[in-house]
Write a protein that holds these residues in place. Structure first.
Motif, PDB file in Angstrom:
ATOM      1  N   SER A 110     -11.628 -73.246  46.672  1.00 59.25           N
ATOM      2  CA  SER A 110     -12.767 -72.499  47.221  1.00 59.25           C
ATOM      3  C   SER A 110     -12.428 -71.014  47.156  1.00 59.25           C
ATOM      4  O   SER A 110     -11.389 -70.587  47.658  1.00 59.25           O
ATOM      5  CB  SER A 110     -13.024 -72.938  48.675  1.00 59.25           C
ATOM      6  OG  SER A 110     -14.137 -72.251  49.195  1.00 59.25           O
ATOM      7  N   ALA A 111     -13.295 -70.234  46.511  1.00 56.98           N
ATOM      8  CA  ALA A 111     -12.956 -68.841  46.181  1.00 56.98           C
ATOM      9  C   ALA A 111     -14.185 -67.955  46.381  1.00 56.98           C
ATOM     10  O   ALA A 111     -14.919 -67.673  45.431  1.00 56.98           O
ATOM     11  CB  ALA A 111     -12.453 -68.758  44.747  1.00 56.98           C
ATOM     12  N   PRO A 112     -14.419 -67.541  47.633  1.00 59.49           N
ATOM     13  CA  PRO A 112     -15.621 -66.744  47.903  1.00 59.49           C
ATOM     14  C   PRO A 112     -15.549 -65.343  47.306  1.00 59.49           C
ATOM     15  O   PRO A 112     -14.481 -64.733  47.258  1.00 59.49           O
ATOM     16  CB  PRO A 112     -15.634 -66.666  49.436  1.00 59.49           C
ATOM     17  CG  PRO A 112     -14.218 -66.851  49.860  1.00 59.49           C
ATOM     18  CD  PRO A 112     -13.591 -67.758  48.830  1.00 59.49           C
ATOM     19  N   HIS A 113     -16.681 -64.890  46.823  1.00 56.04           N
ATOM     20  CA  HIS A 113     -16.832 -63.504  46.357  1.00 56.04           C
ATOM     21  C   HIS A 113     -18.127 -62.971  46.945  1.00 56.04           C
ATOM     22  O   HIS A 113     -19.091 -63.730  47.103  1.00 56.04           O
ATOM     23  CB  HIS A 113     -16.951 -63.448  44.829  1.00 56.04           C
ATOM     24  CG  HIS A 113     -15.690 -63.780  44.106  1.00 56.04           C
ATOM     25  ND1 HIS A 113     -14.675 -62.877  43.940  1.00 56.04           N
ATOM     26  CD2 HIS A 113     -15.281 -64.924  43.506  1.00 56.04           C
ATOM     27  CE1 HIS A 113     -13.685 -63.449  43.255  1.00 56.04           C
ATOM     28  NE2 HIS A 113     -14.027 -64.693  42.991  1.00 56.04           N
ATOM     29  N   PRO A 114     -18.187 -61.683  47.219  1.00 51.96           N
ATOM     30  CA  PRO A 114     -19.475 -61.110  47.614  1.00 51.96           C
ATOM     31  C   PRO A 114     -20.487 -61.365  46.488  1.00 51.96           C
ATOM     32  O   PRO A 114     -20.133 -61.319  45.310  1.00 51.96           O
ATOM     33  CB  PRO A 114     -19.185 -59.611  47.746  1.00 51.96           C
ATOM     34  CG  PRO A 114     -17.706 -59.502  47.867  1.00 51.96           C
ATOM     35  CD  PRO A 114     -17.114 -60.678  47.158  1.00 51.96           C
ATOM     36  N   MET A 115     -21.724 -61.593  46.884  1.00 53.68           N
ATOM     37  CA  MET A 115     -22.745 -61.912  45.895  1.00 53.68           C
ATOM     38  C   MET A 115     -22.837 -60.858  44.794  1.00 53.68           C
ATOM     39  O   MET A 115     -22.960 -61.184  43.609  1.00 53.68           O
ATOM     40  CB  MET A 115     -24.084 -62.025  46.623  1.00 53.68           C
ATOM     41  CG  MET A 115     -25.187 -62.451  45.736  1.00 53.68           C
ATOM     42  SD  MET A 115     -26.498 -63.093  46.766  1.00 53.68           S
ATOM     43  CE  MET A 115     -27.849 -63.006  45.639  1.00 53.68           C
ATOM     44  N   ALA A 116     -22.745 -59.612  45.178  1.00 50.14           N
ATOM     45  CA  ALA A 116     -22.875 -58.531  44.181  1.00 50.14           C
ATOM     46  C   ALA A 116     -21.764 -58.611  43.138  1.00 50.14           C
ATOM     47  O   ALA A 116     -21.984 -58.302  41.961  1.00 50.14           O
ATOM     48  CB  ALA A 116     -22.838 -57.172  44.884  1.00 50.14           C
ATOM     49  N   ALA A 117     -20.581 -59.049  43.541  1.00 52.33           N
ATOM     50  CA  ALA A 117     -19.467 -59.143  42.589  1.00 52.33           C
ATOM     51  C   ALA A 117     -19.651 -60.339  41.656  1.00 52.33           C
ATOM     52  O   ALA A 117     -19.269 -60.288  40.486  1.00 52.33           O
ATOM     53  CB  ALA A 117     -18.138 -59.253  43.338  1.00 52.33           C
ATOM     54  N   LYS A 118     -20.247 -61.415  42.153  1.00 49.79           N
ATOM     55  CA  LYS A 118     -20.514 -62.585  41.294  1.00 49.79           C
ATOM     56  C   LYS A 118     -21.585 -62.268  40.255  1.00 49.79           C
ATOM     57  O   LYS A 118     -21.535 -62.766  39.134  1.00 49.79           O
ATOM     58  CB  LYS A 118     -21.006 -63.774  42.129  1.00 49.79           C
ATOM     59  CG  LYS A 118     -19.971 -64.615  42.822  1.00 49.79           C
ATOM     60  CD  LYS A 118     -19.000 -65.317  41.905  1.00 49.79           C
ATOM     61  CE  LYS A 118     -19.558 -66.469  41.117  1.00 49.79           C
ATOM     62  NZ  LYS A 118     -18.509 -67.073  40.242  1.00 49.79           N
ATOM     63  N   LEU A 119     -22.578 -61.463  40.658  1.00 48.45           N
ATOM     64  CA  LEU A 119     -23.722 -61.230  39.786  1.00 48.45           C
ATOM     65  C   LEU A 119     -23.655 -59.891  39.058  1.00 48.45           C
ATOM     66  O   LEU A 119     -24.643 -59.452  38.494  1.00 48.45           O
ATOM     67  CB  LEU A 119     -25.017 -61.321  40.597  1.00 48.45           C
ATOM     68  CG  LEU A 119     -25.253 -62.666  41.294  1.00 48.45           C
ATOM     69  CD1 LEU A 119     -26.578 -62.673  42.026  1.00 48.45           C
ATOM     70  CD2 LEU A 119     -25.195 -63.831  40.313  1.00 48.45           C
ATOM     71  N   ALA A 120     -22.479 -59.273  39.052  1.00 45.02           N
ATOM     72  CA  ALA A 120     -22.319 -57.981  38.390  1.00 45.02           C
ATOM     73  C   ALA A 120     -22.354 -58.147  36.865  1.00 45.02           C
ATOM     74  O   ALA A 120     -22.316 -59.258  36.356  1.00 45.02           O
ATOM     75  CB  ALA A 120     -20.991 -57.361  38.809  1.00 45.02           C
ATOM     76  N   VAL A 121     -22.418 -57.020  36.150  1.00 47.00           N
ATOM     77  CA  VAL A 121     -22.403 -57.063  34.686  1.00 47.00           C
ATOM     78  C   VAL A 121     -21.169 -57.845  34.212  1.00 47.00           C
ATOM     79  O   VAL A 121     -21.253 -58.683  33.321  1.00 47.00           O
ATOM     80  CB  VAL A 121     -22.415 -55.630  34.106  1.00 47.00           C
ATOM     81  CG1 VAL A 121     -22.218 -55.667  32.600  1.00 47.00           C
ATOM     82  CG2 VAL A 121     -23.727 -54.942  34.457  1.00 47.00           C
ATOM     83  N   VAL A 122     -20.036 -57.557  34.830  1.00 51.26           N
ATOM     84  CA  VAL A 122     -18.860 -58.409  34.620  1.00 51.26           C
ATOM     85  C   VAL A 122     -18.656 -59.182  35.928  1.00 51.26           C
ATOM     86  O   VAL A 122     -18.124 -58.647  36.891  1.00 51.26           O
ATOM     87  CB  VAL A 122     -17.609 -57.577  34.261  1.00 51.26           C
ATOM     88  CG1 VAL A 122     -16.413 -58.502  34.059  1.00 51.26           C
ATOM     89  CG2 VAL A 122     -17.862 -56.751  33.013  1.00 51.26           C
ATOM     90  N   GLY A 123     -19.114 -60.406  35.947  1.00 47.78           N
ATOM     91  CA  GLY A 123     -19.051 -61.192  37.181  1.00 47.78           C
ATOM     92  C   GLY A 123     -17.684 -61.819  37.354  1.00 47.78           C
ATOM     93  O   GLY A 123     -16.988 -62.094  36.382  1.00 47.78           O
ATOM     94  N   CYS A 124     -17.282 -62.067  38.620  1.00 47.37           N
ATOM     95  CA  CYS A 124     -15.935 -62.618  38.795  1.00 47.37           C
ATOM     96  C   CYS A 124     -15.955 -64.137  38.946  1.00 47.37           C
ATOM     97  O   CYS A 124     -16.967 -64.744  39.276  1.00 47.37           O
ATOM     98  CB  CYS A 124     -15.201 -61.937  39.928  1.00 47.37           C
ATOM     99  SG  CYS A 124     -16.177 -61.667  41.354  1.00 47.37           S
ATOM    100  N   ALA A 125     -14.777 -64.715  38.676  1.00 45.61           N
ATOM    101  CA  ALA A 125     -14.623 -66.178  38.647  1.00 45.61           C
ATOM    102  C   ALA A 125     -14.383 -66.711  40.046  1.00 45.61           C
ATOM    103  O   ALA A 125     -13.631 -66.127  40.816  1.00 45.61           O
ATOM    104  CB  ALA A 125     -13.454 -66.532  37.737  1.00 45.61           C
ATOM    105  N   GLY A 126     -14.980 -67.845  40.359  1.00 43.85           N
ATOM    106  CA  GLY A 126     -14.675 -68.504  41.627  1.00 43.85           C
ATOM    107  C   GLY A 126     -15.896 -69.130  42.249  1.00 43.85           C
ATOM    108  O   GLY A 126     -16.982 -68.547  42.229  1.00 43.85           O
ATOM    109  N   LEU A 127     -15.735 -70.350  42.762  1.00 42.27           N
ATOM    110  CA  LEU A 127     -16.828 -71.054  43.451  1.00 42.27           C
ATOM    111  C   LEU A 127     -16.467 -71.225  44.916  1.00 42.27           C
ATOM    112  O   LEU A 127     -15.435 -71.816  45.234  1.00 42.27           O
ATOM    113  CB  LEU A 127     -17.039 -72.455  42.850  1.00 42.27           C
ATOM    114  CG  LEU A 127     -18.022 -72.554  41.697  1.00 42.27           C
ATOM    115  CD1 LEU A 127     -17.362 -72.105  40.412  1.00 42.27           C
ATOM    116  CD2 LEU A 127     -18.511 -73.974  41.550  1.00 42.27           C
TER     117      LEU A 127
END
Ligand code: DOR
Ligand code: ZN
Length: 349
Positions: A250-267
């Protein structure tokens, strides 16, 4: 049809809880159902010393709900410079449960990871001697010629296989298995190697992520792969074999970081994790193997006793929550299976 199941309290052998406001927002989801969790050290800066781990453990404990008996198991982030004496002292003092190897560039916050596998030999030799577990993000990421879908297989061949020969007494966890090759390898190398399995690698293939619209929320490392790979990971989980055990990643990211131009990995799946595993075992007709996977195989691989308490789950559908609010500018993190029907529910423990 089984409607209710009681198992020993599970542990999560691979978990990211972050720090600060995010830690406060997410910690309770794991603490409410799990006895222990291996806490990943990929903070910025990473947890590389005993002092770092003690301070981080305090912050994790402070984020627990009142009266929680949850126990965080801390890990040391392996770098080219890690000192074997620090690792040994941290293990002897009960601060470090294991050491985590991230190949540089393999995933979120892996910039400080291992660049030169020669340099970590003294640490691996010491760990072998003292019986300390090595946790591996098993992907070969530094070489751009390696296809992202092949990173697990290439790492196994190029790095892991030699390591198992050089340090035959070193007990390893190959984390978040994502491929048929990975699953077969763990099986062949058990009990030296055990493998953790996330809920989503048992359910998702790359068609889910890319086949009808791009779904950045399914983006993770190791990336979800072909159906053949999903099937192998799924079958390994529900087999009950001792070398496979629960690790949500389980790897939370702020929504903005997930949906950025370069989005980050993690569910971020902690809020529905044990329930989702229950569904997977139920649908495979393997609820009789659920306790081994969730609560027994992991502690056995780490040389620890299973939890004494139990939890009870019931078939009783509810709707998965969409998101968790985070105090401050980070705002919110979306949750895996948001809005879906979650078939199982924890009713006790
Ligand atoms: O998808 C991932 N996210 N895989 C990892 O290995 C790290 C994790 C994170 O920290 O976000
Ligand atoms: Zn992880």
């Amino acid at each position: 049809m089984t409607e209710r199941i009681t198992i020993r309290k599970p542990d999560d052998w691979h978990l990211h809880v972050r720090d600060g406001a995010m830690l406060k927002a997410v910690m309770g989801f794991t603490a409410r159902h799990f006895g222990r969790a291996i806490i990943m050290p990929n903070l910025v800066p990473p947890v590389t010393t005993i002092a770092d781990a003690l301070a981080y453990r305090e912050r994790v404990m402070a984020a627990l709900p009142e009266g929680s008996t949850f126990q965080p198991l801390m890990t040391c982030y392996l770098t080219d410079e890690t000192d074997p004496d620090e690792v040994e002292r941290g293990f002897a003092d009960g601060v470090f449960t294991g050491v985590k190897l991230y190949p540089v560039g393999a995933t979120t916050n892996s910039a400080a990871g291992v660049t030169d596998f020669e340099k970590i030999r003294p640490v691996l030799a010491r760990m072998e001697k003292i019986g300390m577990r090595l946790l591996i993000h098993g992907e070969e990421a530094a070489d751009p010629a390696v296809d992202v879908f092949d990173r697990e297989a290439v790492f196994i061949e190029k790095r892991l296989e030699p390591m198992t020969k050089d340090y035959p007494g070193l007990r390893i966890v190959l984390e978040h298995l994502s491929s048929r090759i990975g699953v077969d390898y763990v099986r062949a190398k058990a009990p030296q190697i055990g493998g953790t399995i996330t809920p989503y690698h048992t359910l998702l293939n790359r068609n889910h992520m890319l086949g009808s619209g791009i779904r950045p929320y399914y983006y993770c490392m190791p990336i979800v792969k072909r159906e053949e790979d999903r099937r192998a990971v799924h079958d390994a989980a529900v087999s009950g074999e001792a070398c496979f055990f629960l690790g949500t990643d389980s790897a939370p990211h702020p929504m903005a970081a997930k949906l950025a131009v370069v989005g980050c990995a993690g569910l971020f799946n902690a809020p529905v994790a044990i329930e989702t595993y229950a569904k997977v075992f139920d649908e495979a007709g393997a609820l009789d193997k659920f306790e081994a996977f969730a609560s027994l195989n992991g502690p056995a691989h780490y040389g620890l006793a299973p939890n004494e308490d139990t939890i009870t789950l019931e078939r009783s559908p509810w709707t998965g929550p969409d998101e968790v609010k985070i105090d401050g500018p980070e705002d919110r993190a979306l949750i895996y299976r948001a809005g879906e029907t979650i078939e199982w529910r924890v009713v006790e423990g």
